[in-house]
Design a protein around this motif. Structure first.
Motif: not given
Length: 362
Positions: A66-95
């Motif tokens: 999703y972040l690769d879609w909506v930003t123009i950040s590099s893959q390294d920048s996105i990976s660094s951001l993901l390493g500093s957060i818990d993605p589950s806190n941003l999830v509303t639902s799944y199927s």
């Protein structure tokens, strides 16, 4: 006492519901916050909740995509951001769309929905520019040249086949793939597509009810067993060259593998192109408030469609609506062109700073 018959009352109710529906429809921006087709597969681990592990992994993969879609950040920048957060806190639902267990492996296809407000808050906090708006429907004419032989509808066209097999939810942009039926063959051929024949491309865009057509032209040349690939892309209606070019060479890889690589690279780059283009528009645009005055419901529909379909605005929100006037907010990209467009359609504009009065004249 004034009496209103049932027919008149029913008509008033229909008009009122129509107004309320319009007020709701055009007061919301369309943003994408769902990531589909997340495939998870791993070796089963004893004494662990494998489904829970799969979900955690899908949150990470889904947010990265999703972040690769909506930003123009590099893959390294996105990976660094993901390493500093818990993605589950941003999830509303799944199927879980499908799931299978074998003696050793677990696999699943999962859809994840993200909380767009939390994602936006995170990106703003990290000072990362983003644009999460869905792109328009775009018809794709996958043109290929193999050793200078043009191929569009001919079978085989592995480039066209790659687009058909591509995951539907791959990106922000909704790419429409033509059927390649007899009617398509009659409307436009490979030579017309290569020459960007405006009338033929316009005709096929009308068949699929789209306003934008892309021609991703993949040129393939084979010399002494070495295969070279060059992808360039054109806007079919404006004839502008899209600033995306992909070059690859291969000796051992099959067509399908290389073409999927090229296609994935192209759709990712087009996302960046779409986001970057909208970020530029957002930086240059400004918001005005407008009071639109009209005599009838028909006039309101006419004015609303002119504004909503303009390429010179970014958004159009109705704040208040009555049978005689509408109070709206318009985010303008190009003021001079927008005013000229309104005047061309017999709409008079009176400006008082950022408050406009718009009325149709006859």
């Amino acid at each position: 006492m004034l009496k209103i018959n049932r027919k008149t009352a029913f008509l008033y109710i229909i008009i009122l519901l129509s107004f309320l529906n319009i007020l709701q429809t055009y007061s919301n921006d369309t943003v994408k916050s769902t990531v589909k087709d997340i495939f998870i597969e791993f070796t089963l681990k004893k004494n662990q909740d494998n489904r829970k592990n799969a979900l955690q992994l899908s949150y990470h993969i889904g947010l990265k995509r999703y972040l690769d879609w909506v930003t123009i950040s590099s893959q390294d920048s996105i990976s660094s951001l993901l390493g500093s957060i818990d993605p589950s806190n941003l999830v509303t639902s799944y199927s879980i769309e499908s799931e299978s267990f074998s003696a050793e492996k677990y696999s699943a296809l999962i859809t994840v929905n993200f909380d767009i407000k939390k994602v936006e808050k995170l990106l703003k906090k990290k000072n990362i520019k983003y644009f999460a708006g869905n792109g328009p429907e775009i018809l794709v004419l996958p043109l290929m040249s193999y050793n200078n032989q043009l191929i569009l509808w001919d079978d085989p066209n592995p480039w066209y086949q790659s687009w058909i097999e591509r995951p539907i939810d791959g990106n922000l942009t909704d790419f429409v793939i033509p059927d390649g039926d007899l009617e398509d063959l009659i409307i436009i051929n490979a030579e017309d597509t290569r020459n960007l024949n405006f009338q033929k491309i316009k005709n096929i865009s009308m068949k699929y009810d789209v306003k934008k057509v892309l021609v991703p032209f993949l040129k393939i040349d084979e010399v002494d067993g070495k295969i070279s690939y060059l992808l360039r892309c054109f806007d079919g209606l404006s004839k502008e060259t899209i600033n995306i070019e992909i070059v690859k060479e291969s000796e051992n890889k099959g067509f399908n593998v290389v073409m999927f690589d090229i296609l994935n690279s192209f759709t990712s780059l087009y996302d960046d192109y779409w986001v970057h283009d909208n970020l530029k528009k957002m930086e240059s645009q400004f918001v005005i408030e407008a009071n639109i005055i009209y005599e009838s419901f028909k006039d309101w529909i006419f004015i609303k469609d002119i504004i909503k379909n303009s390429n010179n605005i970014n958004s159009f929100k109705v704040s208040n609506l009555t049978t005689k006037e509408a109070y709206v907010k318009i985010r303008i990209i190009n003021e001079n062109k927008f005013m000229a467009e309104l005047e061309k359609n017999n709409l008079n504009i009176k400006k008082n700073n950022n408050l406009w009065n718009i009325i149709k004249y006859y």
